[in-house]
Design an enzyme around this catalytic site. Structure first.
Site, PDB file in Angstrom:
ATOM      1  CE  LYS A 151      15.287  -8.799 -60.979  1.00  0.00           C
ATOM      2  NZ  LYS A 151      14.163  -8.841 -61.904  1.00  0.00           N
ATOM      3  CE  LYS A 184       3.733  -4.673 -49.926  1.00  0.00           C
ATOM      4  NZ  LYS A 184       4.219  -5.924 -50.491  1.00  0.00           N
ATOM      5  CG  LEU A 208       4.533  -9.439 -65.870  1.00  0.00           C
ATOM      6  CD1 LEU A 208       5.418  -8.330 -65.318  1.00  0.00           C
ATOM      7  CD2 LEU A 208       4.492  -9.337 -67.388  1.00  0.00           C
TER       8      LEU A 208
END
Ligand code: NAP
Length: 298
Positions: free
Chosen positions: A71, A160, A236
């Site tokens: 991506k 992160k 998700l």
């Protein structure tokens, strides 16, 4: 299915890509809308995403979807990029124009359309975002754009979470996002100590890989007390269709949703971009039925 000299080709490039559900979405839409279009999975070797995209353009592909791990890697092959995709730093849909492919991110509008369809609102919500990978970063951008009142990113690797918070706060111009370690949920949800039931409940969006097939017994936070503090759990992950995170949410009395509708709508929006047609809700529901059938779920 008709295939002739006028058939337009689309596909999804990924690695692995063999278990993708996307052909079910797009080939059903083409069939129902009477479009002479075929959609195929395309296995691409790691490190060759840009080359593959350029080759697909040269072969007159109408469009491509791009999935893990390409991506971001595919970005150098694009001639244009949509502003939302640029902000997210990742594309999942390439649309042909006269000069080359333009990149879009339909994952986030797809998630938004899925949440709307499930009756889950973002505006004014204080949100717990579990995970700080590529998808969590995009979800943080979406939540900021759609008016979440505060976003708490909880991740195993604190650094992160901090990086995403810094980026999104920079663009939001305020301290909208706070970064936490995964175990910090206790201080957040039970500020007065464990045993004192939390008054406030949160929307939690599960963006880690935990619980994904085949490790379906995993969950990022296993303690049932966490789930007492959330009114809605949105996972998700779409395989399995019912994750342990969803089960724990439901067991604590919250509403729980999985990622299959997000997958549906990211595909629907990509199809709309390729063909310029609008996919009505009735048809989207029909496609959703086909996806469930293909996955063997009711
Ligand atoms: P990613 O970049 O690899 O990030 C993975 C995240 O999961 C990281 O935050 C990682 O934490 C965390 N994690 C992994 N194993 C963990 C463990 N054992 N305990 C705690 N945290 C753990 O992945 P991604 O691309 O963001 O994808 C995340 C999920 O989104 C996937 O499950 C995928 O199925 C789902 N997804 C769904 C759709 C849809 O259409 N429904 C579309 C795209 C993706 P660290 O940072 O500490 O490593």
């Amino acid at each position: 299915m008709r295939i002739d000299g006028y058939t337009r080709v689309c596909g999804v490039m990924g690695n692995p890509v063999e278990h993708t559900m996307s052909p079910v979405i797009h080939n059903t839409l083409a069939e129902k809308l009477g479009d002479n279009l075929v959609y195929v999975p395309l296995h691409v070797e790691k490190g060759r995403a840009a080359e593959a995209a350029k080759g697909a353009y040269a072969l007159n592909f109408l469009g491509l979807n791009v999935t893990v791990p390409f991506k971001s890697e595919v970005l150098p092959a694009l001639t244009k990029i949509d502003p939302l995709a640029e902000r997210i730093g990742a594309v999942n849909t390439l649309v042909r124009d006269e000069e080359g492919f333009k990149g879009y991110n339909t994952d986030m509008p797809g998630l938004y359309r899925a949440m709307e369809s499930d009756g889950v609102r973002i505006e004014g919500e204080e949100v717990l975002l579990l995970g700080a990978g590529g998808v969590a970063r995009a979800v943080a951008v979406l939540l900021a754009e759609k008016g979440a009142s505060r976003i708490h990113i909880l991740n195993r690797t604190l650094e992160k979470a901090r990086a995403i918070a810094g980026e999104v706060n920079g663009y939001a111009g305020r301290e909208l996002v706070l970064a936490h370690g995964l175990e910090d949920w206790k201080n957040l949800l039970y500020p007065e100590g464990e045993g004192v039931r939390p008054e406030k409940k949160y929307l939690a969006i599960q963006c880690t890989n935990c619980g994904m097939f085949p490790r379906t017994d995993q969950v990022p936070i296993a303690d049932p007390a966490f789930y007492e503090g959330i009114h809605t759990g949105y996972d998700l992950i779409f395989n399995p269709s019912r994750t342990r995170f969803m089960e724990l949410t439901a067991r604590a009395g919250g509403r729980s949703f999985g990622g299959l509708k997000m997958l549906l709508y990211q595909g629907v929006i990509a199809y709309e971009l390729w063909t310029g047609k609008r996919v009505e809700e009735d048809l989207a529901r029909e496609v959703y039925g086909r996806m469930k059938e293909a996955m063997g779920i009711e």
